[in-house]
Design a protein around this motif. Structure first.
Motif, short mmCIF file in Angstrom:
data_model
loop_
_atom_site.label_atom_id
_atom_site.label_comp_id
_atom_site.label_asym_id
_atom_site.label_seq_id
_atom_site.Cartn_x
_atom_site.Cartn_y
_atom_site.Cartn_z
N THR A 131 -14.40 11.68 -4.80
CA THR A 131 -13.13 11.62 -5.52
C THR A 131 -11.94 11.46 -4.58
O THR A 131 -11.10 10.56 -4.74
N ASP A 132 -11.83 12.34 -3.59
CA ASP A 132 -10.70 12.31 -2.66
C ASP A 132 -10.84 11.17 -1.65
O ASP A 132 -9.82 10.59 -1.22
N ILE A 133 -12.07 10.88 -1.24
CA ILE A 133 -12.30 9.77 -0.29
C ILE A 133 -11.81 8.46 -0.89
O ILE A 133 -11.08 7.69 -0.25
N TYR A 134 -12.18 8.21 -2.13
CA TYR A 134 -11.81 6.97 -2.82
C TYR A 134 -10.29 6.90 -3.02
O TYR A 134 -9.67 5.87 -2.75
N ARG A 135 -9.70 8.01 -3.47
CA ARG A 135 -8.26 8.02 -3.69
C ARG A 135 -7.51 7.71 -2.39
O ARG A 135 -6.56 6.92 -2.38
N ASP A 136 -7.95 8.29 -1.29
CA ASP A 136 -7.30 8.08 0.00
C ASP A 136 -7.39 6.62 0.42
O ASP A 136 -6.40 6.03 0.90
N ILE A 137 -8.57 6.02 0.25
CA ILE A 137 -8.75 4.61 0.62
C ILE A 137 -7.84 3.71 -0.21
O ILE A 137 -7.16 2.83 0.33
N MET A 138 -7.81 3.93 -1.51
CA MET A 138 -7.02 3.05 -2.38
C MET A 138 -5.53 3.22 -2.12
O MET A 138 -4.77 2.24 -2.10
N ASP A 139 -5.09 4.46 -1.93
CA ASP A 139 -3.67 4.70 -1.63
C ASP A 139 -3.26 3.98 -0.34
O ASP A 139 -2.22 3.31 -0.29
N LYS A 140 -4.06 4.13 0.71
CA LYS A 140 -3.72 3.53 2.00
C LYS A 140 -3.87 2.01 1.99
O LYS A 140 -3.33 1.33 2.87
N SER A 141 -4.59 1.48 0.99
CA SER A 141 -4.78 0.03 0.88
C SER A 141 -3.72 -0.63 0.02
O SER A 141 -3.77 -1.85 -0.20
N GLY A 142 -2.78 0.16 -0.51
CA GLY A 142 -1.71 -0.40 -1.32
C GLY A 142 -2.04 -0.54 -2.79
O GLY A 142 -1.31 -1.21 -3.53
N PHE A 143 -3.14 0.08 -3.23
CA PHE A 143 -3.50 0.07 -4.64
C PHE A 143 -2.85 1.25 -5.36
O PHE A 143 -2.75 2.35 -4.80
N THR A 144 -2.45 1.03 -6.59
CA THR A 144 -2.04 2.12 -7.47
C THR A 144 -3.26 2.55 -8.26
O THR A 144 -3.86 1.75 -8.98
#
Length: 291
Positions: free
Chosen positions: A139-152
């Protein structure tokens, strides 16, 4: 009078048939494991609706889904995919879940960020959770990746997409149905009734709820299009919440105001490293207003 066949010819013919079946089976196995998973269909569709503002005519949406990085899909394939996405010149890009097959076991998760960051979309990049994104302590791994990749990352939340003339549509993202806590009522709370609404829901069968919430288009993944399909039989693998709808377009609800559901076949594989008659898919939707 029927001609008799000699024992020797019979054995020879039988062995030939057996060898042909073995060769066909071996060829199908090789194709399903080594060839089809590396193919890519780019499917283009026009979405028409009276609530789509005229200024959104030709607005281009690209959907990709279910990469399952680490099982069979590689970072090299992801980079090639992103190049294809950028060449399509999308206005927005939507990812409908299952980025890594097992997030806590993927050894190069930090390398995903620069790849996803390369996606160019002037009106934004949006994502939702799939079951594999929550699974494997992800859950947190995915959120961190998407946030840092510029995804909302939309988790039971909505996002307004507005043009310079103040015309707008709404994106709604639902949490995963299997391992998350989807709440469509909260996600659509206070949204105006007169705007065009697109729901991102990883599992397609969530459309059974969406038809009651004023959703016009639902985009899903999860099913992999069945992943392996047998002629005259159909999909062999339909995971939970993709048993009703597993590939392509469906029209649901009232005929005068239907929900359009589209189920993307995804890009990777899971459980079995095969795809057969269910090629990986990238989908392009072009919006158009109709009266």
């Amino acid at each position: 009078m029927q001609k008799k066949i000699s024992r020797r010819k019979f054995i020879k013919k039988t062995m030939g048939s057996i060898l042909t079946l073995i060769a066909a089976g071996a060829g199908s196995y090789y194709y399903a494991r080594e060839i089809e998973p590396r193919l890519l269909d780019i499917n283009r569709h026009t979405i028409k609706h009276p609530l789509i503002p005229k200024s959104f005519d030709h607005f281009k949406i690209v959907q990709f889904s279910d990469t399952h990085l680490g099982f069979q899909y590689t970072l090299k394939q992801l980079d090639k995919l992103i190049d294809r996405i950028n060449r399509l010149q999308p206005d927005i890009v939507l990812f409908t879940g299952d980025l890594m097959d097992e997030p806590n076991k993927f050894p190069k998760s930090d390398q995903i960020i620069p790849s996803l960051s390369n996606i160019q979309a002037p009106f934004g990049k949006f994502a939702i959770y799939g079951n594999h994104d929550h699974g494997g302590y992800g859950t947190d791994i995915y959120r961190d990746i998407m946030d840092k990749s510029g995804f909302t990352l939309l988790q039971n939340a909505a996002q307004e997409i507005k043009l310079l003339d103040d015309s707008r549509i709404h994106l709604i993202g639902l949490d995963d149905a299997m391992l998350g806590k989807p709440d469509l009522e909260t996600a659509t709370l206070d949204l105006p009734s007169d705007t065009y609404k697109i729901l991102l829901a990883h599992e397609p069968d969530m459309a059974e709820l969406a038809i009651y919430e004023g959703i016009h288009l639902q985009l899903s993944g999860h099913s992999h299009g069945g992943q392996v399909k047998i002629p005259f039989i159909g999909a062999l693998i339909t995971p939970p919440y993709s048993e009703l709808y597993y590939e392509g377009f469906y029209e649901l609800g009232e005929p005068h105001s239907p929900l359009t559901l589209y189920v993307n076949r995804g890009l990777g594989t899971t459980r079995l490293p095969f795809r057969f008659l269910s090629k990986p898919e990238l989908t392009v939707f072009t919006l158009k207003k109709v009266n």
